[in-house]
Design an enzyme around this catalytic site. Structure first.
Site, PDB file in Angstrom:
ATOM      1  N   GLY A 246       0.750  -1.252   0.000  1.00 28.91           N
ATOM      2  CA  GLY A 246       0.000   0.000   0.000  1.00 28.91           C
ATOM      3  C   GLY A 246       0.773   1.290   0.000  1.00 28.91           C
ATOM      4  CD  GLU A 288       0.579  -9.416   0.953  1.00 24.11           C
ATOM      5  OE1 GLU A 288       0.384 -10.610   1.144  1.00 24.11           O
ATOM      6  OE2 GLU A 288      -0.355  -8.581   0.859  1.00 24.11           O
ATOM      7  N   PRO A 289       4.581  -5.075  -0.972  1.00 25.21           N
ATOM      8  CG  PRO A 289       6.797  -4.369  -1.196  1.00 25.21           C
ATOM      9  CD  PRO A 289       5.925  -5.378  -0.476  1.00 25.21           C
ATOM     10  N   GLY A 290       3.538  -3.478  -3.972  1.00 25.80           N
ATOM     11  CA  GLY A 290       3.408  -3.652  -5.426  1.00 25.80           C
ATOM     12  C   GLY A 290       3.808  -2.362  -6.122  1.00 25.80           C
ATOM     13  NE  ARG A 291      -0.185   2.672  -5.838  1.00 23.11           N
ATOM     14  CZ  ARG A 291      -1.308   2.802  -6.568  1.00 23.11           C
ATOM     15  NH1 ARG A 291      -1.277   3.487  -7.681  1.00 23.11           N
ATOM     16  NH2 ARG A 291      -2.441   2.280  -6.147  1.00 23.11           N
ATOM     17  CE1 TYR A 332      -9.120   2.697  -8.905  1.00 22.29           C
ATOM     18  CE2 TYR A 332      -7.171   2.987 -10.266  1.00 22.29           C
ATOM     19  CZ  TYR A 332      -8.101   2.164  -9.671  1.00 22.29           C
ATOM     20  OH  TYR A 332      -8.012   0.813  -9.844  1.00 22.29           O
ATOM     21  CB  CYS A 359     -15.282   6.620 -29.007  1.00 18.47           C
ATOM     22  SG  CYS A 359     -14.585   6.344 -30.607  1.00 18.47           S
ATOM     23  CD  GLU A 360     -15.672   5.846 -23.009  1.00 20.59           C
ATOM     24  OE1 GLU A 360     -16.149   6.526 -22.090  1.00 20.59           O
ATOM     25  OE2 GLU A 360     -16.164   4.791 -23.418  1.00 20.59           O
ATOM     26  CE1 TYR A 388      -2.235  -2.796  -8.759  1.00 21.66           C
ATOM     27  CE2 TYR A 388      -1.023  -0.943  -7.872  1.00 21.66           C
ATOM     28  CZ  TYR A 388      -1.527  -2.216  -7.736  1.00 21.66           C
ATOM     29  OH  TYR A 388      -1.338  -2.911  -6.567  1.00 21.66           O
TER      30      TYR A 388
HETATM   31  N1  LLP Z   1      -1.567  -7.012  -0.980  1.00 23.63           N
HETATM   32  C1  LLP Z   1      -2.868  -7.112  -1.259  1.00 23.63           C
HETATM   33  C2  LLP Z   1      -3.677  -8.129  -0.594  1.00 23.63           C
HETATM   34  C3  LLP Z   1      -3.464  -6.230  -2.188  1.00 23.63           C
HETATM   35  O1  LLP Z   1      -4.753  -6.318  -2.454  1.00 23.63           O
HETATM   36  C4  LLP Z   1      -2.658  -5.256  -2.824  1.00 23.63           C
HETATM   37  C5  LLP Z   1      -3.236  -4.324  -3.794  1.00 23.63           C
HETATM   38  C6  LLP Z   1      -1.285  -5.209  -2.522  1.00 23.63           C
HETATM   39  C7  LLP Z   1      -0.774  -6.095  -1.586  1.00 23.63           C
HETATM   40  C8  LLP Z   1      -0.346  -4.236  -3.175  1.00 23.63           C
HETATM   41  O2  LLP Z   1      -0.672  -2.917  -2.881  1.00 23.63           O
HETATM   42  P1  LLP Z   1       0.291  -1.731  -3.425  1.00 23.63           P
HETATM   43  O3  LLP Z   1       1.588  -1.848  -2.676  1.00 23.63           O
HETATM   44  O4  LLP Z   1       0.472  -1.928  -4.879  1.00 23.63           O
HETATM   45  O5  LLP Z   1      -0.445  -0.507  -3.088  1.00 23.63           O
HETATM   46  N2  LLP Z   1      -5.681  -0.652  -9.325  1.00 23.63           N
HETATM   47  C9  LLP Z   1      -5.452   0.263  -8.228  1.00 23.63           C
HETATM   48  C10 LLP Z   1      -4.679  -0.385  -7.109  1.00 23.63           C
HETATM   49  C11 LLP Z   1      -5.371  -1.611  -6.541  1.00 23.63           C
HETATM   50  C12 LLP Z   1      -4.566  -2.267  -5.444  1.00 23.63           C
HETATM   51  C13 LLP Z   1      -5.154  -3.586  -5.093  1.00 23.63           C
HETATM   52  N3  LLP Z   1      -4.485  -4.305  -4.075  1.00 23.63           N
HETATM   53  C14 LLP Z   1      -4.726   1.491  -8.737  1.00 23.63           C
HETATM   54  O6  LLP Z   1      -4.398   1.536  -9.922  1.00 23.63           O
HETATM   55  O7  LLP Z   1      -4.498   2.442  -7.990  1.00 23.63           O
END
Ligand code: LLP
Length: 431
Positions: A246, A288-291, A332, A359-360, A388
């Protein structure tokens, strides 16, 4: 050194340089729109997370959240950097296994996993984060056929993350997780009673693009309290505490977000204090970092087409992609920054709206950004599109999805090939 939006690197030709590659040459060689990811920057972020986790969380596991950006090459990179992997569907799990990612470092998430997805995870020996009592029931049936499950339970802590409401996941009114203490303790009891289930720990994830440490600290406090409650009720000390992902990233110059160190130091302090209070042995922490691993390493290159000025109203420039390759502004209200990659040194003295080609009317990539006067053929680079974007891309208007190029030390290569028109019709069947 990590890229800073405020401090661009230019190529010898005076163009934007990314991963040591000239953006104009990348567009000529690979076409547009194009996702370009600086591989070294992604690796650097993985290492920052690893070392900050060691420093502040002890013997912790860092799992990359694949939903941000996943393909075979990314799985291989994450494996090489010795992170774990969080997957959220059969498709993500399949990709990881296909890439040879070790199953014991994968965790399966999802608020509505199918039986087939659960079976796939059990078969592979992947840990499963159970999201509901209904899912637990399904899992109990599946393990009664002789398989074993290693599980974590996802709890909804009722914490506001202070981010866009579509990406808040820890509030009471949420489709994610076990919604109450009673539900969570019932699930704990059922897991502990079931010899085919090994209950490894608890999980929470409160949302995404979070720009303060306080909500993370609040959720951590609640989860450690819950570990204490489990010990009091059942006499069990669970070995894992998964605090989700997150952490927010910088999308525009001037954006401020906590550093990885600030974030993990904050978590570490809360964990130590609350474990002492609860009288618990420290569990192994998972994050669990993604972004925050991939977003800032990625840019999208677009070719400018129609530019038009509506006197007294707005100046538009339309590019050759848009909502299908980046739905985040429409979904968002996400805000991005861009420059002209072929003329980065020129003064950005005109305000443009960068529009996509679908077309939006809502297909706007950037509502307002200052650029030099834009002409057809200019190259527009949009920053921080590594997370994302590719993973959320669609074929709306039958636009082929762009490919992904990894750049590193001046070398560029496809890691996902660009889609073709033939790909678009490949699954169509005639009447
Ligand atoms: N762990 C779980 C269980 C999650 O659901 C998520 C993201 C993460 C980790 C990773 O979170 P991050 O570090 O990436 O914030 N599509 C949206 C973001 C949806 C995130 C969903 N869950 C966007 O483009 O902002």
């Amino acid at each position: 050194m990590l890229y800073r939006l405020e401090q661009l690197t230019l190529s010898p030709a005076g163009h934007l340089s990314w991963g040591g590659c000239d953006a104009v040459e990348l567009a000529a060689a690979f076409g547009t729109p194009l996702y370009v990811v600086d591989e070294e920057q992604v690796r650097e972020r993985c290492r920052q997370y690893r070392s900050a986790a060691d420093r502040y969380l002890g013997d912790a596991e860092v799992h990359y959240a694949g939903k941000a950006f996943l393909n075979i090459a990314m799985c291989q990179l994450v494996e090489e950097e010795e992170l774990g992997l969080d997957v959220v569907s059969g498709g993500e799990l399949y990709t990881a296994l296909k890439a040879g990612f070790p199953a014991d470092r994968i965790i399966l998430h999802g608020s509505n996993k199918s039986q087939q997805e659960l079976e796939m995870a059990l078969e592979a020996g992947v840990r499963i984060v159970v999201d509901s009592l209904s899912e637990l029931e399904l899992l109990e049936e599946l393990v009664s056929q002789g398989r074993r499950a290693r599980v974590l339970l996802r709890y909804t802590p009722g914490v506001r993350a202070g981010t866009h409401r579509f990406i808040e996941t820890g509030v009471a009114d949420s489709k994610f997780g076990l919604p109450s203490l009673d539900a969570c303790l019932e699930a704990v009891g059922r897991c502990l009673d079931n010899p085919a289930v090994s209950l490894d720990g608890l999980h929470c994830h409160i949302g995404s693009q979070i720009v303060n440490v306080a909500p993370f600290a609040e959720a951590t406090e609640i989860l450690t309290g819950l570990l204490g409650e489990v010990k009091r009720r059942f006499g069990a000390e669970l070995p894992l505490l998964n605090l989700g992902g997150g952490l927010g990233v910088r999308y525009r110059p001037g954006d401020r977000v906590p550093s990885v160190d600030e974030y993990l130091a904050g978590l570490g302090a809360v964990i130590r204090a609350s474990l002492d209070r609860e009288g618990l042995k420290p569990p192994r922490v998972i994050i669990e970092p993604g972004r925050s691993i991939v977003a800032e390493a990625g840019i999208t290159l677009y070719r400018a087409g129609v530019a038009k000025e509506i006197p007294g109203v707005r100046r538009y420039v339309s590019v050759d992609g848009g909502l299908p390759d980046n739905p985040r502004p429409a979904l968002y209200g996400a805000e991005y920054h861009a420059i002209l990659a072929n003329r980065p040194r020129e003064r950005a003295e005109l305000t443009y709206t960068v529009a996509g080609k679908t077309c939006e009317s809502g297909d706007i990539i950037i509502r307002e950004v200052n650029l030099p006067e834009v002409h057809r053929g200019d190259l527009v680079a949009v920053f921080a599109t590594g997370a994302y974007n590719y993973s959320m891309a669609s074929n709306y208007n039958r636009l082929p999805r762009p490919g992904v190029v990894f750049v590193r030390n001046g070398h560029a290569r496809w890691v996902v090939a660009r889609e073709t028109y033939d790909d678009l019709v490949a699954r169509d069947l005639p009447l």
